[in-house]
Design a protein around this motif. Sequence first.
Motif, PDB file in Angstrom:
ATOM      1  N   VAL A 278       0.806  -0.942   0.051  1.00  0.00           N
ATOM      2  CA  VAL A 278       0.010  -0.043   0.069  1.00  0.00           C
ATOM      3  C   VAL A 278       0.807   1.350   0.013  1.00  0.00           C
ATOM      4  CG1 VAL A 278      -1.752   1.101   1.306  1.00  0.00           C
ATOM      5  CG2 VAL A 278      -1.843  -1.333   1.101  1.00  0.00           C
ATOM      6  N   THR A 279       0.774   2.082  -1.084  1.00  0.00           N
ATOM      7  CA  THR A 279       1.532   3.257  -1.170  1.00  0.00           C
ATOM      8  C   THR A 279       0.719   4.483  -0.786  1.00  0.00           C
ATOM      9  OG1 THR A 279       2.486   2.206  -2.874  1.00  0.00           O
ATOM     10  CG2 THR A 279       2.736   4.683  -2.782  1.00  0.00           C
ATOM     11  N   ARG A 280       1.343   5.316   0.080  1.00  0.00           N
ATOM     12  CA  ARG A 280       0.568   6.526   0.263  1.00  0.00           C
ATOM     13  C   ARG A 280       1.441   7.893  -0.083  1.00  0.00           C
ATOM     14  NH1 ARG A 280       2.266   8.792   5.527  1.00  0.00           N
ATOM     15  NH2 ARG A 280       3.716   7.539   6.441  1.00  0.00           N
ATOM     16  N   ARG A 281       0.767   9.008  -0.351  1.00  0.00           N
ATOM     17  CA  ARG A 281       1.786   9.918  -0.895  1.00  0.00           C
ATOM     18  C   ARG A 281       1.303  11.244   0.213  1.00  0.00           C
ATOM     19  NH1 ARG A 281       3.247  11.258  -5.727  1.00  0.00           N
ATOM     20  NH2 ARG A 281       2.521  13.786  -5.446  1.00  0.00           N
ATOM     21  N   PHE A 282       2.220  11.975   0.713  1.00  0.00           N
ATOM     22  CA  PHE A 282       1.886  13.079   1.505  1.00  0.00           C
ATOM     23  C   PHE A 282       2.917  14.067   1.287  1.00  0.00           C
ATOM     24  CE2 PHE A 282       4.866  10.051   3.468  1.00  0.00           C
ATOM     25  CZ  PHE A 282       5.937  11.158   4.335  1.00  0.00           C
ATOM     26  N   GLU A 283       2.607  15.113   1.881  1.00  0.00           N
ATOM     27  CA  GLU A 283       3.713  16.391   1.775  1.00  0.00           C
ATOM     28  C   GLU A 283       4.426  16.531   2.961  1.00  0.00           C
ATOM     29  OE1 GLU A 283       2.244  20.719   2.267  1.00  0.00           O
ATOM     30  OE2 GLU A 283       2.368  20.624   0.171  1.00  0.00           O
TER      31      GLU A 283
ATOM     32  N   PRO B 179       6.233  18.062   5.845  1.00  0.00           N
ATOM     33  CA  PRO B 179       6.014  19.319   6.721  1.00  0.00           C
ATOM     34  C   PRO B 179       6.958  20.253   6.558  1.00  0.00           C
ATOM     35  CG  PRO B 179       6.463  17.302   8.350  1.00  0.00           C
ATOM     36  CD  PRO B 179       6.760  16.918   6.668  1.00  0.00           C
ATOM     37  N   VAL B 180       8.212  20.044   6.441  1.00  0.00           N
ATOM     38  CA  VAL B 180       9.154  21.225   6.165  1.00  0.00           C
ATOM     39  C   VAL B 180       9.395  21.767   5.064  1.00  0.00           C
ATOM     40  CG1 VAL B 180      11.357  22.094   6.895  1.00  0.00           C
ATOM     41  CG2 VAL B 180      10.151  20.741   8.755  1.00  0.00           C
ATOM     42  N   TYR B 181       9.720  20.638   4.234  1.00  0.00           N
ATOM     43  CA  TYR B 181      10.046  20.973   2.783  1.00  0.00           C
ATOM     44  C   TYR B 181       9.078  20.986   1.724  1.00  0.00           C
ATOM     45  CZ  TYR B 181      14.326  20.001   5.009  1.00  0.00           C
ATOM     46  OH  TYR B 181      15.634  20.226   5.799  1.00  0.00           O
ATOM     47  N   LYS B 182       7.809  20.880   2.323  1.00  0.00           N
ATOM     48  CA  LYS B 182       6.908  20.864   1.261  1.00  0.00           C
ATOM     49  C   LYS B 182       6.747  19.984   0.015  1.00  0.00           C
ATOM     50  CE  LYS B 182       4.975  23.745   4.236  1.00  0.00           C
ATOM     51  NZ  LYS B 182       4.212  23.150   5.587  1.00  0.00           N
ATOM     52  N   LYS B 183       7.739  19.040   0.058  1.00  0.00           N
ATOM     53  CA  LYS B 183       7.856  17.854  -1.189  1.00  0.00           C
ATOM     54  C   LYS B 183       7.066  16.901  -1.016  1.00  0.00           C
ATOM     55  CE  LYS B 183      11.380  15.466  -3.823  1.00  0.00           C
ATOM     56  NZ  LYS B 183      12.751  15.099  -3.612  1.00  0.00           N
ATOM     57  N   HIS B 184       6.362  16.577  -2.157  1.00  0.00           N
ATOM     58  CA  HIS B 184       5.617  15.229  -2.148  1.00  0.00           C
ATOM     59  C   HIS B 184       6.153  14.085  -2.012  1.00  0.00           C
ATOM     60  CE1 HIS B 184       1.784  17.347  -2.322  1.00  0.00           C
ATOM     61  NE2 HIS B 184       2.270  18.208  -3.268  1.00  0.00           N
ATOM     62  N   ILE B 185       6.167  13.321  -1.102  1.00  0.00           N
ATOM     63  CA  ILE B 185       6.699  12.078  -0.752  1.00  0.00           C
ATOM     64  C   ILE B 185       5.889  10.829  -0.825  1.00  0.00           C
ATOM     65  CG2 ILE B 185       8.310  10.934   0.871  1.00  0.00           C
ATOM     66  CD1 ILE B 185       8.694  13.552   2.211  1.00  0.00           C
ATOM     67  N   GLU B 186       6.167   9.751  -1.430  1.00  0.00           N
ATOM     68  CA  GLU B 186       5.687   8.253  -1.396  1.00  0.00           C
ATOM     69  C   GLU B 186       6.250   7.562  -0.305  1.00  0.00           C
ATOM     70  OE1 GLU B 186       5.199   6.180  -5.127  1.00  0.00           O
ATOM     71  OE2 GLU B 186       3.795   7.666  -5.840  1.00  0.00           O
TER      72      GLU B 186
END
Length: 95
Positions: A23-28, A30-37
Amino acid sequence: MPRKRLVGVVVSDKMNKTVVVKVTRRFEHPVYKKHIERSKKYHAHDEHNECKVGDVVAIEETRPLSKTKRWRVVEILQRAYQTEKMPEVEESEQL
């Protein structure tokens, strides 16, 4: 209270009545505002051994079924693309 439902891809079906679902989730960030998987693997109960590697499935939280299984496959949302072997054709038949 409703049970949690997740959608993921089957990465292993080697065990009897058990599949491993990624299961893969994407979120931003909190500091760098880059989207991470980020991804996590869950062992899920597959009663009829219907799932194959590459299938997209929905899993649902359930009571503990074994040491690692706490999820069960609810439905197969999308089947994996199956490539079937084409029959061998001799060169004389091609022309």
